[in-house]
Design an enzyme around this catalytic site. Structure first.
Site, PDB file in Angstrom:
ATOM      1  N   ALA A  57      54.453  -2.564   7.351  1.00 38.00           N
ATOM      2  CA  ALA A  57      54.364  -2.944   8.885  1.00 38.00           C
ATOM      3  C   ALA A  57      54.010  -1.610   9.411  1.00 38.00           C
ATOM      4  CB  ALA A  57      55.694  -3.393   9.432  1.00 38.00           C
ATOM      5  N   SER A  58      54.874  -1.175  10.618  1.00 37.19           N
ATOM      6  CA  SER A  58      54.396   0.060  11.339  1.00 37.19           C
ATOM      7  C   SER A  58      54.813   1.589  10.931  1.00 37.19           C
ATOM      8  CB  SER A  58      55.107  -0.145  12.868  1.00 37.19           C
ATOM      9  OG  SER A  58      54.528  -1.179  13.520  1.00 37.19           O
ATOM     10  N   ILE A  59      55.440   1.413   9.647  1.00 35.59           N
ATOM     11  CA  ILE A  59      55.440   2.546   9.081  1.00 35.59           C
ATOM     12  C   ILE A  59      54.177   2.981   8.571  1.00 35.59           C
ATOM     13  CG2 ILE A  59      56.816   4.202   7.362  1.00 35.59           C
ATOM     14  CD1 ILE A  59      58.931   1.850   7.425  1.00 35.59           C
ATOM     15  N   SER A  60      53.178   2.309   8.673  1.00 35.82           N
ATOM     16  CA  SER A  60      51.749   2.854   8.240  1.00 35.82           C
ATOM     17  C   SER A  60      51.373   3.744   9.098  1.00 35.82           C
ATOM     18  CB  SER A  60      50.921   1.356   8.245  1.00 35.82           C
ATOM     19  OG  SER A  60      51.577   0.244   7.614  1.00 35.82           O
ATOM     20  N   TYR A 149      54.562   0.876  23.528  1.00 40.01           N
ATOM     21  CA  TYR A 149      54.226   0.583  22.118  1.00 40.01           C
ATOM     22  C   TYR A 149      52.962  -0.357  21.997  1.00 40.01           C
ATOM     23  CZ  TYR A 149      54.790   0.541  17.250  1.00 40.01           C
ATOM     24  OH  TYR A 149      54.766   0.642  15.915  1.00 40.01           O
TER      25      TYR A 149
END
Length: 393
Positions: A57-60, A149
């Site tokens: 997910a958003s750790i990408s 965001y």
């Protein structure tokens, strides 16, 4: 799934046991502890391994920022240049036509883009045409004046990277970041080895598959197919559609791989003796560009800064989240100890994930869990499962 209560001095919300979870604690030298439990694939009854790849997910986004800064170091990108010069066409908020949009603004969610239009685009989409829609933009706040965001920032960043290099985003990230860091990882499966895709962690919501139910084989189409259902990657053109490889959330990486990313920061840009980023670039990523003051940010996408949704994120930099923020309404400390940490959270398709680095102590933790219900924990706006994994309870 059976529910149980965390043993703690203070009352804790009930935790529904996730289908699978992995937690890797690390320091500068390497891994300190690893725990893994549950099933990577319910139907196959396959146990989870800390080496199995998951859509993180958003750790990408944080990993994309590493790639951007490598290109900045090489002189191919400028964080403060108008990205129009790279794209070959003018990117502007129609309500603020004179305000340039830069990589620094895109990476830090201050570009004035919004997610009111779909950022998951088909393979043959024209991203420039999508961004002409006024709904894609915040008409009330000029670029640089407001934090919201927005996932769509990152397909734009990917398009800029492609135009600056002429390389396909997933292959570029493989060359710049994943291979130098010896990560068996990829964006949207296309550049992963078949055996890696076969070990995918299936993501669930209420025990029903939501993503990467690959049945032990690479997916038939590694990206979102074209509008006619076809999946011909030869239609790719540099910068035409930065969403193809899901830079906002499509990184597939293992828990152990994620810990290596954290160790690079603890190494001030080096990992196992290999220089990935210059210390000056690491310093940039460790510096907040926005901190919530009660009136300078908006609820955006899957991360919020306002009290009604819990105050999960209150300080942000170049695709980096900072904890803990001593501002009214902020509940952004799943550890509950008030220590300063940086990294990023991930939340999509029932998965919750985190990578958090405590530079002062030289330690960090990477974790994820599948099939995690939403709802705040006792210490923060993060879920009870995330609080448990953060602390290693």
């Amino acid at each position: 799934m059976l529910a149980f209560l965390l043993a703690a001095a203070d009352p804790q919300p009930a935790i529904v046991q996730p289908v699978a979870s992995v937690r890797v604690a690390f320091d500068r030298a390497g891994e300190v502890s690893i725990t893994a439990s549950g099933l990577a694939d319910i139907a196959a009854k396959r146990a989870i391994s800390p080496d199995d790849p998951v859509r993180i997910a958003s750790i990408s986004k944080l990993v994309v920022a590493i790639g951007v800064l490598r290109l900045v170091e090489q002189g191919k990108l400028d964080l403060d240049a108008d990205v129009s010069r790279y794209l070959g066409w003018t990117l502007r908020n129609p309500a603020f036509p004179d305000a340039k949009i830069t990589l620094r603004l895109l990476l830090s969610h201050r570009s004035s883009l919004t997610d009111r239009v779909d950022y998951v685009l088909p393979l043959d989409a024209d991203m420039r045409a999508v961004l002409r829609d006024p709904k894609a933009w915040d008409a009330q706040h000029a670029p640089g004046s407001w934090w919201a965001y927005t996932n769509f920032n990152f397909p734009v960043i990917a398009a800029v990277m492609e135009r600056a290099t002429g390389e396909r985003f997933d292959k570029l990230m493989d060359r710049l970041v994943l291979k130098p860091m010896k990560l068996d990882a990829c964006y949207n499966w296309a550049s992963c080895k078949p055996g890696t895709a076969a070990r995918a962690v299936v993501q669930y919501r209420e025990n029903k598959p939501t993503k990467d139910d690959n049945h032990g084989a690479p997916p038939a189409c590694p990206v979102s197919p074209a509008r006619d259902g076809s999946c011909d990657l030869s239609v790719w053109r540099a910068g035409a559609n930065g969403a193809i490889f899901a830079p906002q959330g499509g990184l597939r990486i293992s828990g152990r791989g994620l810990a290596r990313v954290g160790r690079m920061f603890l190494g001030n840009g080096t990992l196992d003796g290999v220089r990935i980023l210059r210390p000056t670039s690491v310093k940039l990523m460790e510096t907040p560009l926005w901190t919530y003051d009660g009136k300078n940010g908006d609820v955006g996408g899957d991360i919020s800064v306002q009290t009604p949704t819990g105050g999960m994120t209150c300080s942000y930099g170049l695709a980096v989240v900072f904890q803990a923020t001593p501002t009214k309404g902020c509940r952004d400390d799943p550890f509950g100890d008030g220590k300063r940490r940086f990294g990023h959270s991930g939340d999509a398709y029932g998965l919750k994930a985190g990578l958090w680095i405590d530079k002062a102590s030289g330690t960090g933790v990477a974790y994820f869990a599948s099939d995690v219900p939403d709802g705040p924990g006792a210490r923060s706006a993060y879920t009870p499962t995330e609080e448990k994994l953060a602390r290693g309870d």
